[in-house]
Design a protein around this motif. Structure first.
Motif, PDB file in Angstrom:
ATOM      1  N   GLN A  94      -0.239   3.527   7.509  1.00 21.60           N
ATOM      2  CA  GLN A  94       0.185   2.302   7.778  1.00 21.60           C
ATOM      3  C   GLN A  94       1.600   2.789   8.933  1.00 21.60           C
ATOM      4  O   GLN A  94       2.327   1.593   9.382  1.00 21.60           O
ATOM      5  N   ALA A  95       2.110   3.827   9.098  1.00 26.56           N
ATOM      6  CA  ALA A  95       3.356   4.146   9.392  1.00 26.56           C
ATOM      7  C   ALA A  95       3.449   3.852  10.958  1.00 26.56           C
ATOM      8  O   ALA A  95       2.188   3.982  11.763  1.00 26.56           O
ATOM      9  N   SER A  96       4.603   3.284  11.602  1.00 23.99           N
ATOM     10  CA  SER A  96       4.706   3.313  12.862  1.00 23.99           C
ATOM     11  C   SER A  96       5.131   4.372  13.749  1.00 23.99           C
ATOM     12  O   SER A  96       4.971   4.442  14.922  1.00 23.99           O
ATOM     13  N   GLU A  97       5.727   5.119  13.013  1.00 32.48           N
ATOM     14  CA  GLU A  97       6.265   6.550  13.673  1.00 32.48           C
ATOM     15  C   GLU A  97       6.471   7.365  12.338  1.00 32.48           C
ATOM     16  O   GLU A  97       6.532   7.251  11.208  1.00 32.48           O
ATOM     17  N   LYS A  98       6.743   8.720  12.671  1.00 37.10           N
ATOM     18  CA  LYS A  98       6.945   9.892  11.565  1.00 37.10           C
ATOM     19  C   LYS A  98       8.223  10.064  11.386  1.00 37.10           C
ATOM     20  O   LYS A  98       9.125  10.346  12.376  1.00 37.10           O
ATOM     21  N   TYR A 130       4.408   9.481   6.256  1.00 36.62           N
ATOM     22  CA  TYR A 130       3.834   9.882   7.234  1.00 36.62           C
ATOM     23  C   TYR A 130       4.408  11.362   7.584  1.00 36.62           C
ATOM     24  O   TYR A 130       3.612  12.528   7.961  1.00 36.62           O
ATOM     25  N   THR A 133      14.849   3.708   6.350  1.00 36.85           N
ATOM     26  CA  THR A 133      13.536   4.134   6.897  1.00 36.85           C
ATOM     27  C   THR A 133      12.340   3.797   6.317  1.00 36.85           C
ATOM     28  O   THR A 133      12.593   3.710   5.000  1.00 36.85           O
ATOM     29  N   PRO A 134      11.394   3.085   6.872  1.00 38.42           N
ATOM     30  CA  PRO A 134      10.354   2.430   6.041  1.00 38.42           C
ATOM     31  C   PRO A 134       9.763   3.524   5.073  1.00 38.42           C
ATOM     32  O   PRO A 134       9.401   4.636   5.665  1.00 38.42           O
ATOM     33  N   ALA A 155       6.332   4.076   4.304  1.00 38.05           N
ATOM     34  CA  ALA A 155       5.387   4.394   5.089  1.00 38.05           C
ATOM     35  C   ALA A 155       5.657   5.643   6.241  1.00 38.05           C
ATOM     36  O   ALA A 155       4.987   6.711   6.360  1.00 38.05           O
ATOM     37  N   ASN A 156       6.683   5.351   6.862  1.00 42.20           N
ATOM     38  CA  ASN A 156       7.053   6.339   8.123  1.00 42.20           C
ATOM     39  C   ASN A 156       7.481   7.541   7.221  1.00 42.20           C
ATOM     40  O   ASN A 156       7.380   8.771   7.704  1.00 42.20           O
ATOM     41  N   SER A 204       0.758   5.964   4.000  1.00 47.66           N
ATOM     42  CA  SER A 204       1.189   6.873   5.157  1.00 47.66           C
ATOM     43  C   SER A 204       0.529   6.492   6.617  1.00 47.66           C
ATOM     44  O   SER A 204       1.238   6.644   7.379  1.00 47.66           O
TER      45      SER A 204
END
Length: 279
Positions: free
Chosen positions: A152-156, A186, A179-180, A182-183, A150
């Protein structure tokens, strides 16, 4: 004199053994269906680590939702009171405890180390360790993976539903939409933090805030809590042990008060062995 606290939670059972000055040993094991047998097993393991016989115990306090199933306990005390005592020992300046366990979440307001007020969600799995476990399974991950991924996310990603069943469906839909992971995680951690802090807000969240329970080991949840609060939270070296520690310390205080009145009588080894036989 030797004192023990045993905390039988919904997911994990914890034991802390202390003397008049310090912690001597602790042990954590999974909670199973046979609480009475389990209580004996985890206490035996903790005593083995402390290199003590069972009859060395002067007083035992049981806490947690399975506290009534500890046959050798001298007293049962609620987990709210024991968590407050354990946290206050570790963090004397603490004003708020946020505890997220396997199947419940609690907010405890402290005043000079004592419980001033509390709020609890034990009716729904949303925002608990079980909730995260379900989501991890749906994504083919382990609980240990969630936090590191989580952060490592680029956005939420937006998670709008906190019901376990519907949240799982929402997560899978987001995943299918590309959607990734990690995002998604997050967004999930942020949603949980928002829900738990909203609940705790009913009693007032004040610094310093201590985050306890198994979910406090999740770095993603820690970061989400801190982001929502706007300041760091405090975490014990082993956030699972605060309840058991508090139980042991309360047992020590009970004995000290009794000795001051000249009325405390230590249990005999026969009584202790009789208790173990009934497990």
């Amino acid at each position: 004199m030797i004192f023990a606290g045993i905390d039988i939670g919904s997911t994990m059972t914890k034991v802390v053994i202390v003397n008049e000055e310090k912690m001597l040993a602790n042990f954590i094991g999974p909670t199973g269906p046979e609480h009475r047998h389990l209580a004996h097993e985890v206490m035996t393991e903790a005593l083995h680590l402390a290199r003590l016989p069972f009859d060395a115990l002067s007083y035992v306090v049981a806490t947690g939702y399975g506290r009534i199933n500890v046959p050798f306990a001298d007293k049962q005390i609620t987990e709210i009171t024991c968590h407050a005592r354990g946290v206050s020992e570790l963090f004397p300046t603490a004003r708020t405890v946020i505890d997220i366990g396997g199947q419940d979440a609690k907010g405890i307001k402290l005043d000079n180390g004592m419980v001033d007020n509390f709020v609890m969600n034990d009716k729904c799995a949303a925002g608990t360790g079980r909730f995260l476990e379900v989501i991890a399974g749906a994504l083919g991950l382990t609980l240990a993976d969630l936090g590191e991924l989580s952060i490592q996310a680029s956005e939420k990603a937006k998670i709008s539903n906190m019901c376990t069943i519907f949240a799982e469906q929402e997560v899978m839909t987001s995943l299918a939409d590309g959607t990734p992971v990690a995002n998604i995680l997050y967004g999930l951690h942020d949603a949980i933090a928002g829900r738990v802090l909203s609940m705790a807000g009913r009693i007032g969240v004040q610094r310093e805030v201590v985050f306890t329970g198994g979910v406090a080991k999740n770095i993603g949840m820690v970061k989400a809590m801190e982001s929502r609060l706007g300041y760091p939270v405090l975490i014990a070296p082993e956030p699972l042990l605060t309840g058991a520690l508090g139980a042991a310390l309360m047992g020590r205080k009970i004995v000290e008060n009794s000795l001051a009145k000249g009325v405390f009588v230590k249990r005999s080894s026969q009584q202790l062995h009789a208790c173990t036989v009934t497990v």
